[in-house]
Scaffold this active site. Sequence first.
Site, PDB file in Angstrom:
ATOM      1  N   ASN A 105       0.796  -1.222   0.000  1.00  0.00           N
ATOM      2  CA  ASN A 105       0.000   0.000   0.000  1.00  0.00           C
ATOM      3  C   ASN A 105       0.830   1.275   0.000  1.00  0.00           C
ATOM      4  O   ASN A 105       0.362   2.332  -0.424  1.00  0.00           O
ATOM      5  CB  ASN A 105      -0.948   0.011   1.207  1.00  0.00           C
ATOM      6  CG  ASN A 105      -0.216  -0.045   2.527  1.00  0.00           C
ATOM      7  OD1 ASN A 105       0.620  -0.919   2.751  1.00  0.00           O
ATOM      8  ND2 ASN A 105      -0.519   0.882   3.425  1.00  0.00           N
ATOM      9  N   HIS A 162     -13.717  -0.076  -0.759  1.00  0.00           N
ATOM     10  CA  HIS A 162     -13.417   1.316  -1.099  1.00  0.00           C
ATOM     11  C   HIS A 162     -12.083   1.508  -1.798  1.00  0.00           C
ATOM     12  O   HIS A 162     -11.757   2.616  -2.228  1.00  0.00           O
ATOM     13  CB  HIS A 162     -13.511   2.211   0.144  1.00  0.00           C
ATOM     14  CG  HIS A 162     -12.395   2.077   1.119  1.00  0.00           C
ATOM     15  ND1 HIS A 162     -11.367   2.982   1.194  1.00  0.00           N
ATOM     16  CD2 HIS A 162     -12.153   1.156   2.086  1.00  0.00           C
ATOM     17  CE1 HIS A 162     -10.538   2.641   2.162  1.00  0.00           C
ATOM     18  NE2 HIS A 162     -10.994   1.532   2.716  1.00  0.00           N
ATOM     19  N   CYS A 211      -3.343   5.017   7.228  1.00  0.00           N
ATOM     20  CA  CYS A 211      -3.599   4.341   8.498  1.00  0.00           C
ATOM     21  C   CYS A 211      -2.608   4.751   9.583  1.00  0.00           C
ATOM     22  O   CYS A 211      -2.868   4.585  10.762  1.00  0.00           O
ATOM     23  CB  CYS A 211      -3.557   2.825   8.303  1.00  0.00           C
ATOM     24  SG  CYS A 211      -4.688   2.245   7.034  1.00  0.00           S
TER      25      CYS A 211
END
Length: 353
Positions: free
Chosen positions: A135, A182, A299
């Site tokens: 990510n 999402h 995050c």
Amino acid sequence: MTYLDYQATTPLAPQAFEAMLPWLCDQHANPHSPHRAGRQAKAAVEVAREQVAALMPPGGRVVFTSGATEALNWAIKGVGGRIVTVATEHAAVLDTARAVGAVEVAGVDREGLVDPDALQIGSGVALAAAMLVNNEIGVVQPVAALAARARAAGALFLCDAVQGYGRVAIPDGCDLVAVSGHKIHGPKGIGALWVRDGVELAPLLHGGDQERGRSGTLSPALCAGFGVAARLMAERRETDAAHVERLWGLATERLRGWTINGSTEHRYRGNLNVRRAGLDVARLMSDCRDIAFSAGSACASGSGRPSHVLRAIGLSDAEARSSIRLGFGRYTSEDELAAAIDTLVAAAERQFA
């Protein structure tokens, strides 16, 4: 506002929004109720399940969850036992593995790739876990080889496919796969865990067992939006990939002189993580408030700590702190990307004037 933070979340596809609307307005039945309205809601959920499953390996079932974090927690805690994973994994894997107990973490090379032989899957290891696409730096791990190594050792293999789902093929050797709505132009608040046939997990949530191992009332609206988003990922795969390739070429041309973090060969090219020595990223973000980009994983934002992923590939704290992540995709135009990067480059240059 130019949005360049596709790894944090993606814009909702108009078709997904349209699919959700009826279930947010008049069709409000519980999909687990036996009456006609409930059966209609259940039918919508099952259509969505098939659409999500179409991008998964054969021979398993899709279980809807509240998101990928729940799916990863359930997979790790549901298997239990010793775990082997990789230093660049998402916190939802690393923190959950540490909470379970016995965990071994394999390092990566300067490009962010793990050597399958570095995954020490000995006797007693119950689960090995690795991302498909990272990510933070977009690196594509050799998941097929890692899964084969796990299988040979008698361990299950968990793949966090959140960033790669619909973009990079998920190898057949996986036993558990976590995905998120999402991140593929679907709604927030829904994800899924794909479970290979024959794999049994202890439940994470207890209650009505609505999903055969996962309890909780499903939202037909979220399921329908997720399903349509998955269908679009399948239908638009080649078109989206070609568009992302053009955007990558445009972006890297304008960022000459900056250093790309992570492999450029083994990479999903909608993720561009770059650094420039001495760059004050906080100032850059302040000076470019009309551009949404990231200094790291959403995050971990606000933690004040350098990215554990960038540290794992050998960057110093200073190098990690001088890095930014640009994420783009289906709804990013070439003109807006070019203008945004020119603005970022100009703002960076002013820091060194």
